[in-house]
Write an enzyme that holds these catalytic residues in place. Structure first.
Site, short mmCIF file in Angstrom:
data_model
loop_
_atom_site.label_atom_id
_atom_site.label_comp_id
_atom_site.label_asym_id
_atom_site.label_seq_id
_atom_site.Cartn_x
_atom_site.Cartn_y
_atom_site.Cartn_z
N THR A 121 36.88 38.69 50.69
CA THR A 121 37.65 39.82 50.52
C THR A 121 36.64 41.03 51.19
OG1 THR A 121 39.14 38.84 49.06
CG2 THR A 121 39.15 41.37 49.05
N LEU A 148 43.65 32.25 46.63
CA LEU A 148 43.71 31.40 45.70
C LEU A 148 43.45 31.89 44.58
CD1 LEU A 148 40.57 30.59 44.48
CD2 LEU A 148 40.65 29.58 46.53
N LYS A 202 45.07 41.20 52.56
CA LYS A 202 44.49 40.49 51.31
C LYS A 202 44.55 41.75 50.14
CE LYS A 202 42.34 38.51 47.96
NZ LYS A 202 41.37 37.39 48.00
N LEU A 248 55.48 39.83 36.02
CA LEU A 248 56.13 40.73 35.17
C LEU A 248 55.75 40.59 33.76
CD1 LEU A 248 59.50 41.81 36.45
CD2 LEU A 248 57.60 43.11 36.52
N GLY A 251 51.52 42.84 28.61
CA GLY A 251 50.27 42.32 27.73
C GLY A 251 48.93 43.17 27.78
N CYS A 258 38.87 39.58 40.79
CA CYS A 258 39.49 40.03 42.04
C CYS A 258 40.27 41.19 41.81
CB CYS A 258 40.34 39.08 42.47
SG CYS A 258 39.44 37.35 43.18
N LYS A 261 38.24 44.92 40.88
CA LYS A 261 37.49 45.47 42.10
C LYS A 261 38.12 45.51 43.34
CE LYS A 261 35.96 41.29 44.33
NZ LYS A 261 36.06 40.99 45.79
C1 UDX Z 1 44.18 37.01 42.12
C2 UDX Z 1 45.40 36.74 42.85
O1 UDX Z 1 46.50 36.19 42.15
C3 UDX Z 1 45.04 35.78 43.88
O2 UDX Z 1 46.03 35.75 45.08
C4 UDX Z 1 43.64 36.36 44.51
O3 UDX Z 1 43.17 35.54 45.90
C5 UDX Z 1 42.62 36.62 43.65
O4 UDX Z 1 42.99 37.30 42.67
P1 UDX Z 1 42.99 35.44 39.96
O5 UDX Z 1 42.09 36.71 40.02
O6 UDX Z 1 42.84 34.17 39.91
O7 UDX Z 1 43.81 35.60 41.16
O8 UDX Z 1 44.36 35.78 38.69
P2 UDX Z 1 45.99 36.05 38.68
O9 UDX Z 1 46.57 34.74 38.43
O10 UDX Z 1 46.39 36.65 39.68
O11 UDX Z 1 45.89 36.91 37.38
C6 UDX Z 1 45.19 38.08 37.47
C7 UDX Z 1 45.40 38.75 36.05
O12 UDX Z 1 46.45 39.32 35.87
C8 UDX Z 1 44.87 37.89 34.91
O13 UDX Z 1 44.13 38.61 33.93
C9 UDX Z 1 46.40 37.50 34.15
O14 UDX Z 1 46.09 37.35 32.82
C10 UDX Z 1 46.93 39.05 34.44
N1 UDX Z 1 48.47 38.95 34.66
C11 UDX Z 1 49.01 38.22 35.44
C12 UDX Z 1 49.06 39.98 33.70
O15 UDX Z 1 48.58 40.60 32.83
N2 UDX Z 1 50.66 39.86 33.82
C13 UDX Z 1 51.25 39.10 34.67
O16 UDX Z 1 52.58 38.83 34.74
C14 UDX Z 1 50.43 38.32 35.58
#
Ligand code: UDX
Length: 431
Positions: A121, A148, A202, A248, A251, A258, A261
């Site tokens: 990224t 991912l 991205k 949505l 919490g 990811c 940053k």
């Molecule tokens: C994310 C993107 O989803 C992915 O497409 C990208 O390539 C990398 O960053 P990831 O960091 O693995 O992936 O986590 P993700 O499942 O997206 O959750 C990110 C954060 O948001 C977590 O801390 C999660 O607990 C929080 N979250 C997610 C919420 O607080 N509420 C939600 O409804 C969804």
């Protein structure tokens, strides 16, 4: 096809194994000898469901191997750049040291007609800056961002929602399409763009996801003072197809390697391009997100009659999200540390993230299971929504704690069940 994958972290290790699964001959390259040694033996240095099995299968079949020596990949037709772009120390911008080093080291190894595929990224403009280095070596550059999610890395790589290919002429497009034939033939949508659009796809996607989370968390702030319930509010607005239920979950907010940053790097890059106003809302998104951590600590303090000093606090979860051992920018870990700094005796349990947390925060006490973490606690804080915490029995926990107080930082526990068992149940954004 013969291919290399440079950088074997979450993204690279998963990508290398997935390419072997698609029938290619893959060499993973990294400067970290310990990582390469572990991967060569079919073990992965982090927790990612299904990945160790996939790596082992293809290391054993010979389709996948790992090395620290880049000269071993000189005959590859395709080179995927999968190195990290962390936040620069003391700045919002992304640190491109590893991307520049990887491409710089690859260039002398490239055979004419090879294709370098950037997956890291990066700030918009990076591919255009790197392209001349690659084309001077008679090779082509393609920018192919990944989307991912940790915990679903294998699934997301083999069955992505879409494949985005940023190209600038040459044979890159044809080559990358052959590499992904197994995925594209199953009907995965493909979007072909210029470099800049691919890079922006991205960060725009991650900015949108972060904004959605902060939107619902802003509603949680309002719900808290109005006496409303944000979980029902999210349920109700999510039935509108234009809004949807995904992302949505109100919490403690987002963390990880990811989203935080990437939105900060986007703010920094937009500033350099003179369009800072266009994304200034992302500063709010970041602020709302960080405020949830502070609110969680306040709730814990409220439950402890106004002071955490001398209190015992049981902490369930330190990973930034369930099904991951990643503690980078973890809201849960930050809350645990703040509560400890407020004078409480903190005991933490997480199913997978404790080794990483112990390395990063050796002064915190860790427990072998959830019940031990909560023994004699004045309050229990549920901070990462692992499935095993959802199935905890209020009566079992009641038998070990000192006071029946629980704060749900992820809004997945059933308040009625806990209250029926005599617990004082508090949550973010709920009465
Ligand atoms: C994310 C993107 O989803 C992915 O497409 C990208 O390539 C990398 O960053 P990831 O960091 O693995 O992936 O986590 P993700 O499942 O997206 O959750 C990110 C954060 O948001 C977590 O801390 C999660 O607990 C929080 N979250 C997610 C919420 O607080 N509420 C939600 O409804 C969804």
């Amino acid at each position: 096809m013969r291919m290399s994958v440079v950088g074997t972290g979450y993204l690279g290790a998963t990508h290398a194994a997935a390419m072997a699964e698609l029938g290619h001959e893959v060499v993973g390259v990294d400067v970290d000898e310990r990582k390469i040694e572990a991967l060569s033996q079919g073990t992965i240095p982090f927790y990612e469901p299904g990945l160790a099995e996939l790596v082992r299968t293809h290391v054993e079949s010979g389709a996948l191997r790992f090395t620290t020596d880049l000269s071993e990949v000189a005959d590859a037709e395709l080179h995927f750049v999968c190195v990290g772009t962390p936040q620069k120390a003391g700045e919002l911008a992304a640190d491109l040291t590893y991307v520049d080093a990887a491409v710089g080291a690859l260039v002398p190894q490239l055979r004419p007609g090879a294709v370098v595929v950037g997956k890291s990224t990066v700030p918009v403009g990076t591919a255009a800056r790197l392209a001349p280095l690659v084309t001077r070596a008679g090779a082509d550059l393609v920018w192919n961002p990944e989307f991912l999610r940790e915990g679903f890395a294998v699934e997301d790589t083999l069955r992505p929602d879409r494949i985005v290919l940023g190209v600038d002429g040459g044979r890159g497009l044809e080559r990358i399409r052959s590499a992904y034939a197994g995925i594209l033939e199953s009907g995965t949508p493909e979007v072909v763009t210029d470099f800049a659009t691919a890079e922006l796809v991205k960060v725009a996607a991650n900015s949108f996801l972060a904004t959605k989370i902060s939107f619902i968390n802003a509603m949680a702030e309002v719900c808290e003072v109005a006496g409303a319930d944000v979980t029902l509010l999210a349920k109700a607005i999510g039935y509108d197809k234009r809004i949807g239920h995904g992302f949505l979950q109100a919490g403690l907010g987002f963390g990880g390697g990811c989203l935080p940053k990437d939105i900060r790097a986007f703010i920094a890059r937009a500033g350099e391009l003179g369009v800072d106003q266009a994304v200034s809302f992302l500063k709010n998104v970041d602020e709302i997100n960080l405020r949830r951590r502070a609110r969680m600590v306040d709730l814990a303090r409220e439950v402890c009659d106004g002071s955490l000093a001398g209190r015992r606090v049981g902490i369930l979860g330190v990973a930034f999200k369930p099904d991951s051992d990643d503690i980078r920018d973890s809201p849960a870990l930050e809350v645990a540390l703040t509560v400890q700094r407020s004078g409480a005796a903190v005991r933490v349990y997480d199913p997978e993230a404790m080794p990483n947390a112990k390395d990063a925060c050796p002064t915190v006490a860790y427990s072998p299971n959830a019940l031990e973490a909560c023994r004699d606690a004045d309050v229990v804080l549920h901070l990462t929504e692992w499935a095993e915490f959802r199935s905890l029995q209020p009566a079992d926990l009641a038998a070990v704690v000192s006071e029946r107080n629980i704060v749900d930082g992820r809004n997945v526990l059933d308040p009625a069940r806990w209250r029926a068992a005599g617990w004082q149940f508090r949550a973010l954004g709920r009465p």
